[in-house]
Design a protein around this motif. Structure first.
Motif, PDB file in Angstrom:
ATOM      1  N   GLY A 165      55.306  18.286  11.324  1.00  0.00           N
ATOM      2  CA  GLY A 165      54.723  17.275  10.443  1.00  0.00           C
ATOM      3  C   GLY A 165      53.234  17.468  10.225  1.00  0.00           C
ATOM      4  N   ILE A 166      52.514  17.745  11.300  1.00  0.00           N
ATOM      5  CA  ILE A 166      51.064  17.957  11.186  1.00  0.00           C
ATOM      6  C   ILE A 166      50.772  19.201  10.355  1.00  0.00           C
ATOM      7  N   ALA A 167      51.548  20.265  10.590  1.00  0.00           N
ATOM      8  CA  ALA A 167      51.357  21.482   9.800  1.00  0.00           C
ATOM      9  C   ALA A 167      51.625  21.222   8.323  1.00  0.00           C
ATOM     10  N   ALA A 168      52.685  20.473   8.041  1.00  0.00           N
ATOM     11  CA  ALA A 168      53.027  20.178   6.648  1.00  0.00           C
ATOM     12  C   ALA A 168      51.943  19.360   5.965  1.00  0.00           C
ATOM     13  N   LEU A 169      51.402  18.370   6.664  1.00  0.00           N
ATOM     14  CA  LEU A 169      50.331  17.556   6.091  1.00  0.00           C
ATOM     15  C   LEU A 169      49.091  18.407   5.798  1.00  0.00           C
ATOM     16  N   ALA A 170      48.750  19.290   6.743  1.00  0.00           N
ATOM     17  CA  ALA A 170      47.582  20.151   6.553  1.00  0.00           C
ATOM     18  C   ALA A 170      47.783  21.104   5.381  1.00  0.00           C
ATOM     19  N   ALA A 196      46.649  27.897   9.335  1.00  0.00           N
ATOM     20  CA  ALA A 196      47.609  27.178  10.177  1.00  0.00           C
ATOM     21  C   ALA A 196      48.104  28.067  11.313  1.00  0.00           C
ATOM     22  N   ILE A 197      48.382  29.330  11.011  1.00  0.00           N
ATOM     23  CA  ILE A 197      48.803  30.259  12.061  1.00  0.00           C
ATOM     24  C   ILE A 197      47.641  30.543  13.016  1.00  0.00           C
ATOM     25  N   THR A 198      46.419  30.552  12.497  1.00  0.00           N
ATOM     26  CA  THR A 198      45.244  30.726  13.353  1.00  0.00           C
ATOM     27  C   THR A 198      45.119  29.568  14.330  1.00  0.00           C
ATOM     28  N   VAL A 199      45.423  28.360  13.871  1.00  0.00           N
ATOM     29  CA  VAL A 199      45.407  27.193  14.764  1.00  0.00           C
ATOM     30  C   VAL A 199      46.457  27.356  15.860  1.00  0.00           C
ATOM     31  N   GLU A 200      47.642  27.830  15.475  1.00  0.00           N
ATOM     32  CA  GLU A 200      48.684  28.098  16.477  1.00  0.00           C
ATOM     33  C   GLU A 200      48.171  29.087  17.520  1.00  0.00           C
ATOM     34  N   ALA A 201      47.519  30.139  17.054  1.00  0.00           N
ATOM     35  CA  ALA A 201      46.969  31.141  17.967  1.00  0.00           C
ATOM     36  C   ALA A 201      45.914  30.533  18.880  1.00  0.00           C
ATOM     37  N   ALA A 202      45.066  29.671  18.318  1.00  0.00           N
ATOM     38  CA  ALA A 202      44.004  29.050  19.106  1.00  0.00           C
ATOM     39  C   ALA A 202      44.576  28.176  20.221  1.00  0.00           C
ATOM     40  N   ILE A 203      45.617  27.426  19.898  1.00  0.00           N
ATOM     41  CA  ILE A 203      46.247  26.579  20.925  1.00  0.00           C
ATOM     42  C   ILE A 203      46.811  27.446  22.047  1.00  0.00           C
TER      43      ILE A 203
END
Length: 231
Positions: free
Chosen positions: A77-82, A98-105
């Motif tokens: 949901g958060i990814a879709a909103l972004a 968005a994939i960069t955020v996944e990598a950062a987490i």
């Protein structure tokens, strides 16, 4: 790979995206099982485990399985909103970001575990991984307009069966089914191979696996984010 959307994408781009990110999803799914006996990408199994545990009176355990499902949904949901916000602003790099955020987490999680900065409860750890899987699946689903789903193995297995049946049809049916069959078969195979490699690497490297996975994602996403801003 992370710039063109929907019908602007070629089948080869979808194949590369599906292969790489499905393998990563398979690896994280396997690690989640090794850590806590829970799957971080298999929401069908988690819903079944929730129902079974609740029926047997194990309320706390059932809630932990439901927590994985909720985390997956929240990540998606958060990814879709972004992504929706980025598309409204014509931000071509939104999928790569968005994939960069996944990598950062994953990088923060892996670094914290490797450096022993935190000691995460096993359940909390797999909840974070489920959130990441939901985020990733939303990104790949939206950028491909639902052609690529990197964690949706049950649906892909069903599609493979349908497409195999279509090969027994007329020429048009076979022509339409073949690209889908290749894509879904590659995705399923990549998920399985990623699971094997992820389990082996986790046994060898421990929490460094999360850092390795984050590095792979950054190598994929960061160049795409920069390329999206070129004229």
């Amino acid at each position: 790979m992370l710039i063109k959307v929907g019908d602007d994408r070629t089948s080869n781009i979808d194949l590369v995206l599906a292969g790489l990110l499905s393998a990563l999803a398979g690896a994280l799914n396997a690690v989640g099982f090794l850590i806590a006996g829970s799957f971080t990408a298999n929401m069908t199994g988690n819903i079944s485990a929730f129902a079974d545990s609740l029926a047997n009176g194990a309320v706390a355990i059932s809630l932990s399985f439901m927590g994985l499902v909720v985390a997956f949904i929240c990540g998606a949901g958060i990814a879709a909103l972004a992504i929706q916000a980025g598309e409204k602003r014509h931000l071509r790099s939104v999928y790569a970001l968005a994939i960069t955020v996944e990598a950062a987490i994953l990088l923060v999680l892996g670094t914290a575990l490797v450096m022993s900065l935190v000691r995460l409860d096993e359940t909390l750890l797999v909840i974070v991984l489920s959130f990441i899987m939901g985020l990733q699946n939303a990104v790949t689903t939206m950028i491909s307009r639902a052609r690529v789903r990197t964690t949706h193995v049950s649906g892909m297995a069903t599609d493979i069966g349908i497409e195999l049946a279509a090969l027994a049809g007329d020429t048009k049916a076979r022509h339409d089914a073949m690209p889908k069959l290749i894509l879904h078969s590659l995705t399923l195979a990549s998920f399985a191979i990623g699971g094997i490699l992820g389990a082996l690497l986790f046994q060898l490297t421990g929490s460094w696996l999360f850092v390795i996975a984050a590095t792979v994602l950054l190598v994929i996403a960061v160049p795409e984010a920069f390329r999206a801003h070129r004229p």
